[in-house]
Design an enzyme around this catalytic site. Sequence first.
Site, PDB file in Angstrom:
ATOM      1  N   CYS A   1       0.818  -1.203   0.000  1.00 13.34           N
ATOM      2  CA  CYS A   1       0.000   0.000   0.000  1.00 13.34           C
ATOM      3  C   CYS A   1       0.856   1.258   0.000  1.00 13.34           C
ATOM      4  O   CYS A   1       0.477   2.281   0.546  1.00 13.34           O
ATOM      5  CB  CYS A   1      -0.974   0.003   1.176  1.00 13.34           C
ATOM      6  SG  CYS A   1      -0.264  -0.545   2.708  1.00 13.34           S
ATOM      7  N   GLY A   2       2.015   1.192  -0.603  1.00 11.99           N
ATOM      8  CA  GLY A   2       2.826   2.401  -0.706  1.00 11.99           C
ATOM      9  C   GLY A   2       3.346   2.827   0.643  1.00 11.99           C
ATOM     10  O   GLY A   2       3.726   2.007   1.476  1.00 11.99           O
TER      11      GLY A   2
END
Lengths: 133, 301
Positions: free
Chosen positions: B67-68
């Site tokens: 998720c970054g």
Amino acid sequence: MTLNLCVLTPNRIVWDSEVKEIILSTNSGQIGVLPNHAPIATAVDIGILRIRFNDQWLTMALMGGFARIGNNEITVLVNDAEKGSDIDPQEAQQTLEIAQANLRKAEGKRQIIEANLALRRARTRVEAVNAIS
Amino acid sequence: MKLVAAAKVRRAQEAVVNARPFSETLVEVLYNINEQLQNDDVDIPLTKVRPVKKVGLVVVTGDRGLCGGFNNSIIKKAEARIRELKALGLDYTVISVGKKGNLYFLRRPYIPVDKYFEGTNLPTAKEAQAIADDVFSLFVSEEVDKVELLYTKFVSLVKSDPVIHTLLPLSPKGEICDVNGICVDAANDEFFRLTTREGKLTVERDVIRTQTSDFSPILQFEQDPVQILDALLPLYLNSQILRALQESLASELAARMSAMSNATDNAVELKKNLSQIYNRQRQAKITGEILEIVAGADALT
């Protein structure tokens, strides 16, 4: 003349329809509410809500909150609510036993507070299941 | 992965919408009771302001990766806050929610952690209740004097902000205060909607002022107002925690959507480049073979 009952938990609406009568557990005892009840506001204890719906009594386990009774409109806000028919009897019994064991093991003010709350909730769930069977 | 996350954002959004009737009614009732109690001194355990010696930090992270920078940014914020508290000479304890946060704090035994909670796909009242119970007992037994909630606020599909909100002590008016003392009225509710604009997914944030209608004047309190407030504030605590969990989940899904979308784009570009290099090599080899054959044929004649 029927009462409109709304039971709300923080993430969903548990009940929203008309009923004939309810019996609510509050901090100062149980109160029965029939149509045309005077408006009151009350705190709701961890306990059982009995609903007379279609000439049958249904139970719901409530985990503490608040109720407002208006002009034939009852709004109950609770931390959590479970219909008696949705609770598995064995699982509820096991949860109760675990809660009792935890209370016996609890030390220190904080653990005792937590264990007591858990015990009351487990007991309410077991009562809700037993009340209908 | 991007579309999976997009579908989950919609579900998360529905969850927020379902939570609205509860918080609206709660806010209405809180306001009305406060009006009745204007001149009284309210003495409820959850609102007691004590001199702060120990602070509890509830850190909300995600369960999975991909998720970054989502998990990293909230953990960095937590570390920064811990440093601030240490500089002020205050003791602290952490309550970690979410697998990623749990792993991070497990590997650092020098940070005192009170309890680890696992996150879920969809935060329900039960999880919020478990966290609320823990926080409640910590505060009421005077083990901590202040509880702060660190979560990621959802701003838009590409932007989310880690924020710190003071959870306890609650203000009887139902205000939510930032660590800098900036308070937001509970009746100013914000929610986000996943919609489309010009064919692209966007998110709109709306602020709604909850209408606080007057209670009917003949409303009687079954117990005295202080007891009723005592029952209302834990409900409020629960709904705050649930809200934080839901916003955090929405931010995580949005971050995952954008990270996966970038990954997909990068992969497509990489594939294109590699195909081109492959074709060029193949053509160069064929050209080479043709040249050999032609040269060979030339040599024979």
